[in-house]
Enzyme design. Structure first.
Site, PDB file in Angstrom:
ATOM      1  N   ASP A   1       2.836  -5.614  12.517  1.00 24.14           N
ATOM      2  CA  ASP A   1       3.531  -6.172  11.752  1.00 24.14           C
ATOM      3  C   ASP A   1       5.094  -6.495  11.912  1.00 24.14           C
ATOM      4  O   ASP A   1       5.610  -7.333  11.634  1.00 24.14           O
ATOM      5  CB  ASP A   1       3.551  -5.319  10.330  1.00 24.14           C
TER       6      ASP A   1
ATOM      7  N   ASP B   1       4.140   6.395  17.182  1.00 21.08           N
ATOM      8  CA  ASP B   1       3.403   6.144  16.266  1.00 21.08           C
ATOM      9  C   ASP B   1       3.026   4.470  16.304  1.00 21.08           C
ATOM     10  O   ASP B   1       4.233   3.873  16.005  1.00 21.08           O
ATOM     11  CB  ASP B   1       3.663   6.545  14.618  1.00 21.08           C
TER      12      ASP B   1
ATOM     13  N   THR C   1       1.519   2.801  14.214  1.00 16.56           N
ATOM     14  CA  THR C   1       1.192   2.108  12.921  1.00 16.56           C
ATOM     15  C   THR C   1       2.248   0.954  12.657  1.00 16.56           C
ATOM     16  O   THR C   1       3.577   1.499  12.568  1.00 16.56           O
ATOM     17  CB  THR C   1       0.940   3.094  11.942  1.00 16.56           C
TER      18      THR C   1
ATOM     19  N   ASN D   1       0.778  -1.068  -0.091  1.00 11.25           N
ATOM     20  CA  ASN D   1      -0.042   0.098   0.107  1.00 11.25           C
ATOM     21  C   ASN D   1       0.991   1.297  -0.118  1.00 11.25           C
ATOM     22  O   ASN D   1       1.803   1.114   0.441  1.00 11.25           O
ATOM     23  CB  ASN D   1      -0.843   0.126   1.144  1.00 11.25           C
TER      24      ASN D   1
ATOM     25  N   ASP E   1       0.959   4.613   1.881  1.00 11.14           N
ATOM     26  CA  ASP E   1       0.232   5.209   3.114  1.00 11.14           C
ATOM     27  C   ASP E   1       0.102   6.472   3.145  1.00 11.14           C
ATOM     28  O   ASP E   1       1.135   7.185   3.041  1.00 11.14           O
ATOM     29  CB  ASP E   1       0.964   4.566   4.319  1.00 11.14           C
TER      30      ASP E   1
ATOM     31  N   GLU F   1      -5.594  -8.576   3.652  1.00 10.34           N
ATOM     32  CA  GLU F   1      -5.700  -7.353   2.585  1.00 10.34           C
ATOM     33  C   GLU F   1      -5.772  -7.716   1.363  1.00 10.34           C
ATOM     34  O   GLU F   1      -5.455  -6.667   0.289  1.00 10.34           O
ATOM     35  CB  GLU F   1      -4.635  -6.324   3.104  1.00 10.34           C
TER      36      GLU F   1
ATOM     37  N   GLY G   1       1.134  -1.129   3.994  1.00 12.20           N
ATOM     38  CA  GLY G   1       0.588  -2.653   3.649  1.00 12.20           C
ATOM     39  C   GLY G   1       1.164  -3.355   4.698  1.00 12.20           C
ATOM     40  O   GLY G   1       2.341  -3.637   4.768  1.00 12.20           O
TER      41      GLY G   1
END
Length: 306
Positions: free
Chosen positions: A246, A240, A242, A10, A12, A136, A38
């Site tokens: 992962d 952060d 995010t 992805n 972002d 995804e 992603g």
């Protein structure tokens, strides 16, 4: 042992805000930054930076060249990527003053995987290799079922959570790596259920699977080959979150590929995630393995002198 990651790629778009936007509200973002992202890309980066042999299987549009370059620079095999006429998937991410995030995903090229492409990727693996997938891309059900039938070790990180999980061949999953919310949704447990209890519920539902539950500041807990393990979170200043999950996933699987002990795998994955949340962005925040080991050595030294 190598990792075949059927994962998303992805672009972002990250917006920093004081507070998350509420329904009907318009706010001014403090900043906007574009990152490679992603869940699939992040997990491939993390595993490769941790030293694993990773083949990334996924799709990008013509606008995704910089994603391919980033993966390649980190040691991921990108020679099998599928390039399509559909634009690359993208996200809109809000990051608030506390470092928490909200994410809107558009699938784009990530939804262009084909059955023939899957078979081609499977042909590059060997029995016992890890097939990693999130949620995804399209063909999640087919990937799980077919990978299991071919003797791969199927690892599923069900994020974003499937709209209809009952339609997936979850009995064919060998390892679940989930956060508290995903564990709650998989088991139907009440919100706020303790991680240890969630692990028990997961084991009841998937008695043959290995299980890892991440719980942010509460650390992580796992049931691996019948033995339970726990790992405290490493305290850091959160910038952060995010990509933290992962990062954990990629490092944990890389340690498994290297035959490290389950406890060491959890420790390295937790340290990598701690470093990731102390930085901005998803892919840019994923640390190199030398950073993780230096971080761990420093923490162990501090514990010894306290």
């Amino acid at each position: 042992m190598k990792i075949l990651n059927f994962g998303s790629l992805n672009i972002d778009n990250v917006y920093t805000v004081e507070e998350f936007v509420r329904p009907g509200e318009t706010v001014t973002a403090q900043s906007r930054t574009v990152f490679a992202g992603g869940k699939g890309l992040n997990q491939s980066l993390a595993a490769a930076r941790a030293g694993a042999d990773v083949i990334h299987a996924g799709a990008v549009g013509s606008d995704g060249g910089f994603l391919i370059d980033l993966l390649e620079q980190s040691g991921v095999d990108v020679s099998r990527l599928l390039e399509t006429d559909t634009p690359t998937g993208h996200t809109v991410i809000e990051v608030d003053a506390e470092g928490e995030n909200r994410i809107l995903v558009w699938g784009g090229a990530n939804r262009e995987l084909t059955h023939s492409y899957l078979e081609k990727i499977f042909s590059y693996g060997e029995e016992g290799d890890i097939v990693l997938l999130q949620n995804e891309t399209n063909l999640t059900e087919t990937i799980i079922r077919r990978a299991h039938g071919l003797g791969f070790r199927v690892v599923f990180n069900p994020s974003p959570f499937p709209a209809h999980p009952e339609l997936l061949s979850l009995e064919d999953v060998d390892v679940f790596i989930v956060n508290e919310a995903e564990a709650t949704q998989l088991t139907g447990a009440p919100e706020g259920t303790a991680p240890a209890t969630l692990l028990e519920h997961l084991h009841t539902k998937f008695p043959s699977a290995d299980l890892v539950v991440t719980a942010g500041e509460l650390g992580s807990i796992a049931l691996l080959s019948g033995t339970q393990y726990a790992q405290e979170a490493f305290p850091v200043t959160v910038i952060d979150t995010t990509g933290a999950g992962d990062t954990f996933c990629g490092y944990f699987l890389a340690a498994a590929c290297a035959r490290r002990s389950p406890q060491m795998a959890l420790s390295e994955a937790s340290a990598a995630a701690a470093l990731a949340v102390s930085r901005a962005g998803a892919a840019p925040s994923i640390p190199q393995v030398d950073e993780v080991r230096t971080f761990l050595k420093k923490r162990m030294f501090l514990q010894q002198i306290e």
